[in-house]
Write an enzyme that holds these catalytic residues in place. Structure first.
Site, PDB file in Angstrom:
ATOM      1  N   GLY A   1      -5.552 -10.565  -4.149  1.00 45.54           N
ATOM      2  CA  GLY A   1      -6.056  -9.424  -3.863  1.00 45.54           C
ATOM      3  C   GLY A   1      -6.966  -9.098  -5.084  1.00 45.54           C
TER       4      GLY A   1
ATOM      5  N   GLU B   1      -2.375 -17.121  -2.454  1.00 47.99           N
ATOM      6  CA  GLU B   1      -1.369 -16.808  -0.907  1.00 47.99           C
ATOM      7  C   GLU B   1      -0.269 -18.012  -0.671  1.00 47.99           C
ATOM      8  OE1 GLU B   1      -4.417 -16.035  -1.884  1.00 47.99           O
ATOM      9  OE2 GLU B   1      -4.972 -14.098  -1.148  1.00 47.99           O
TER      10      GLU B   1
HETATM   11  C1  LIG Z   1      -2.650 -19.820  11.782  1.00 49.76           C
HETATM   12  C2  LIG Z   1      -3.659 -19.084  10.509  1.00 49.76           C
HETATM   13  C3  LIG Z   1      -3.940 -17.716  10.893  1.00 49.76           C
HETATM   14  C4  LIG Z   1      -4.504 -17.312   9.502  1.00 49.76           C
HETATM   15  C5  LIG Z   1      -4.734 -15.801   9.720  1.00 49.76           C
HETATM   16  C6  LIG Z   1      -4.758 -15.190   8.365  1.00 49.76           C
HETATM   17  C7  LIG Z   1      -4.389 -13.687   8.346  1.00 49.76           C
HETATM   18  C8  LIG Z   1      -4.153 -12.930   7.078  1.00 49.76           C
HETATM   19  C9  LIG Z   1      -2.660 -13.562   6.310  1.00 49.76           C
HETATM   20  C10 LIG Z   1      -2.281 -12.561   5.350  1.00 49.76           C
HETATM   21  C11 LIG Z   1      -3.265 -12.728   4.230  1.00 49.76           C
HETATM   22  C12 LIG Z   1      -2.710 -11.889   3.109  1.00 49.76           C
HETATM   23  C13 LIG Z   1      -3.683 -11.987   1.655  1.00 49.76           C
HETATM   24  C14 LIG Z   1      -2.696 -11.285   0.549  1.00 49.76           C
HETATM   25  C15 LIG Z   1      -3.312 -11.055  -0.409  1.00 49.76           C
HETATM   26  C16 LIG Z   1      -2.255 -10.669  -1.624  1.00 49.76           C
HETATM   27  O1  LIG Z   1      -2.955 -10.332  -2.584  1.00 49.76           O
HETATM   28  S1  LIG Z   1      -0.543 -10.734  -1.483  1.00 49.76           S
HETATM   29  C17 LIG Z   1      -0.024 -10.286  -2.861  1.00 49.76           C
HETATM   30  C18 LIG Z   1      -0.133 -11.269  -3.817  1.00 49.76           C
HETATM   31  N1  LIG Z   1       0.587 -10.978  -5.291  1.00 49.76           N
HETATM   32  C19 LIG Z   1       1.026 -11.638  -6.057  1.00 49.76           C
HETATM   33  O2  LIG Z   1       1.533 -12.659  -5.736  1.00 49.76           O
HETATM   34  C20 LIG Z   1       1.501 -11.159  -7.414  1.00 49.76           C
HETATM   35  C21 LIG Z   1       2.778 -10.876  -7.472  1.00 49.76           C
HETATM   36  N2  LIG Z   1       3.306 -10.001  -8.746  1.00 49.76           N
HETATM   37  C22 LIG Z   1       3.481 -10.729 -10.020  1.00 49.76           C
HETATM   38  O3  LIG Z   1       3.057 -11.915  -9.945  1.00 49.76           O
HETATM   39  C23 LIG Z   1       3.926 -10.146 -11.112  1.00 49.76           C
HETATM   40  O4  LIG Z   1       4.242  -8.761 -10.726  1.00 49.76           O
HETATM   41  C24 LIG Z   1       2.698  -9.785 -11.962  1.00 49.76           C
HETATM   42  C25 LIG Z   1       1.587  -8.989 -11.353  1.00 49.76           C
HETATM   43  C26 LIG Z   1       2.137 -10.963 -12.728  1.00 49.76           C
HETATM   44  C27 LIG Z   1       3.243  -8.625 -13.054  1.00 49.76           C
HETATM   45  O5  LIG Z   1       4.389  -9.227 -13.704  1.00 49.76           O
HETATM   46  P1  LIG Z   1       5.351  -8.136 -14.563  1.00 49.76           P
HETATM   47  O6  LIG Z   1       4.480  -7.326 -15.452  1.00 49.76           O
HETATM   48  O7  LIG Z   1       6.492  -9.114 -14.965  1.00 49.76           O
HETATM   49  O8  LIG Z   1       5.843  -7.122 -13.336  1.00 49.76           O
HETATM   50  P2  LIG Z   1       6.794  -7.452 -12.413  1.00 49.76           P
HETATM   51  O9  LIG Z   1       8.308  -7.100 -12.947  1.00 49.76           O
HETATM   52  O10 LIG Z   1       6.832  -8.782 -11.649  1.00 49.76           O
HETATM   53  O11 LIG Z   1       6.786  -6.272 -11.206  1.00 49.76           O
HETATM   54  C28 LIG Z   1       7.003  -4.818 -11.410  1.00 49.76           C
HETATM   55  C29 LIG Z   1       7.213  -4.109 -10.252  1.00 49.76           C
HETATM   56  O12 LIG Z   1       6.209  -4.366  -9.272  1.00 49.76           O
HETATM   57  C30 LIG Z   1       6.378  -5.094  -7.975  1.00 49.76           C
HETATM   58  N3  LIG Z   1       5.352  -5.633  -7.612  1.00 49.76           N
HETATM   59  C31 LIG Z   1       4.638  -6.776  -8.007  1.00 49.76           C
HETATM   60  N4  LIG Z   1       3.612  -7.262  -7.547  1.00 49.76           N
HETATM   61  C32 LIG Z   1       3.605  -6.420  -6.196  1.00 49.76           C
HETATM   62  C33 LIG Z   1       2.773  -6.357  -5.161  1.00 49.76           C
HETATM   63  N5  LIG Z   1       1.863  -7.329  -5.135  1.00 49.76           N
HETATM   64  N6  LIG Z   1       3.024  -5.770  -4.115  1.00 49.76           N
HETATM   65  C34 LIG Z   1       3.892  -4.703  -4.155  1.00 49.76           C
HETATM   66  N7  LIG Z   1       4.927  -4.702  -5.385  1.00 49.76           N
HETATM   67  C35 LIG Z   1       4.861  -5.705  -6.394  1.00 49.76           C
HETATM   68  C36 LIG Z   1       7.651  -5.923  -8.265  1.00 49.76           C
HETATM   69  O13 LIG Z   1       8.484  -6.034  -7.227  1.00 49.76           O
HETATM   70  C37 LIG Z   1       8.479  -4.983  -9.313  1.00 49.76           C
HETATM   71  O14 LIG Z   1       9.072  -4.032  -8.737  1.00 49.76           O
HETATM   72  P3  LIG Z   1      10.416  -3.484  -9.217  1.00 49.76           P
HETATM   73  O15 LIG Z   1      11.485  -4.495  -9.202  1.00 49.76           O
HETATM   74  O16 LIG Z   1      10.691  -2.492  -8.017  1.00 49.76           O
HETATM   75  O17 LIG Z   1      10.030  -2.679 -10.198  1.00 49.76           O
END
Ligand SMILES: CCCCCCCCCCCCC/C=C/C(=O)SCCNC(=O)CCNC(=O)[C@H](O)C(C)(C)COP(=O)(O)OP(=O)(O)OC[C@H]1O[C@@H](n2cnc3c(N)ncnc32)[C@H](O)[C@@H]1OP(=O)(O)O
Length: 304
Positions: A155, A180
């Protein structure tokens, strides 16, 4: 500027935070004694989106501030849309730089906690807000430049892709892409369309299937970003680019932007409700919920 007036909003609007914030922003305010519920407008002051206007230059910098990772919570999405709408209505503003207030992270993408363990009504409300954010940004009349000063998965990448130009910080730790599939989920067709319009069909197919997250130099090569600069120059470069784009007469540029983008936006506009239903049934599947839970767990364990 802090707002302190007492306003009245229809009580039905208090049912949901999204409706409540939107109604207030759109001025759905009943006259005193109209049967609504009194709330202070101070509550609607933006907390998660900082807007720094520069009326002399005709621009504003919009900074996402939802620590630790700028995940796109319902609250952030709502504030983003409201802030954008205010800027669209402000005749002194013609261009906006979108950037982050969180060090090292542009945005972690959609908030996984909004898509995990909630009920179908919540999923529907959340997805409507995601759609709204995309439509407003993608069809904005303003010149939008993304100053990508950190990681920008999923996103986060989508927000950048809605902009007219993308400047990214030159740090190999910062990655951008629609990852994704790595989460066991599927990028919706309008995420895919926005990517295809930016980097082309073949590159999108590969990037989407593999869930590729590109470091800045690769993102530049594939056309996902337009310029890579040292971190401390990201915002100033974005502002210079904005000035170049603003040298074009607004009406001609806006009509051209609309001509290029409207067919893509129309695909979603024609089937918004069906798209919400698809999302709700997809995200509610046990297998999808399990994948998302495991992914969240992995993120949390990474620390320990
Ligand atoms: C049959 C077919 C039909 C098809 C129909 C389709 C329908 C649609 C389907 C659904 C579509 C959905 C589309 C989704 C889109 C998205 O955006 S999904 C989110 C994707 N995001 C990620 O993968 C990123 C994840 N995060 C990271 O990689 C890392 O956190 C970072 C951004 C690189 C930062 O790293 P760092 O500084 O090391 O921090 P962290 O320690 O990892 O994180 C800190 C805390 O934040 C929490 N967190 C991280 N990302 C998220 C998030 N996206 N949402 C909520 N929370 C998040 C992480 O868990 C940590 O939490 P705590 O441990 O509690 O502190």
């Amino acid at each position: 500027m802090a707002l302190t007036a007492v306003i009245r909003v229809p009580s039905r609007a208090l049912l949901r935070p999204w409706a409540r914030l939107r109604d207030a922003a759109l001025g759905w305010i009943e006259p005193a004694g109209g049967g609504g519920v009194e709330v202070s407008a101070q509550r609607f002051a933006s907390q998660k989106v900082l807007v720094e206007p520069d009326p002399a230059a005709g621009v504003a910098v919009m900074k996402f501030k939802n620590p630790p990772v700028n995940s796109l919570s319902l609250e952030l999405l709502t504030e983003l849309v409201i802030s954008l709408e205010k800027l669209e209505n402000d005749k002194t503003v013609r261009g906006v730089v979108l950037t982050s207030d969180c060090p090292g992270i542009f945005s972690a993408g959609l908030d996984l906690t909004e898509m995990c363990g909630r009920n179908p009504a919540h999923y529907a409300e959340y997805w409507k807000a995601v759609q709204e954010m995309w439509l407003r940004l993608y069809l904005s009349n303003l010149v939008l430049v993304a100053a990508i000063n950190g990681a920008s998965p999923a996103g986060g990448c989508l927000i950048a892709l809605t902009c007219d130009y993308r400047v990214m910080a030159d740090n190999p730790k910062y990655c951008i892409g629609l990852n994704e599939t790595l989460l066991g989920i599927v990028a919706p067709f309008w995420f895919k369309d926005n990517l295809v319009n930016t980097i082309g069909h073949r590159a999108s197919e590969r990037a989407l299937q593999l869930g590729l997250l590109f470091p800045p130099t690769e993102a530049l090569q594939v056309g996902m970003v337009d310029k890579v600069v040292p971190k401390d120059q990201v915002q100033s470069t974005a502002l210079s680019v904005l000035a170049q784009w603003m040298a074009i007469p607004d009406h001609a540029r806006q009509l051209t932007k609309n001509m290029m983008r409207k067919p893509t936006a129309d695909r979603l506009l024609k089937q918004r409700d069906a798209d919400i239903q698809n999302f709700v049934s997809f995200i509610s599947r046990d297998s999808i919920q399990k994948s998302l839970q495991m992914y969240l767990e992995k993120l949390k364990q990474k620390k320990g």
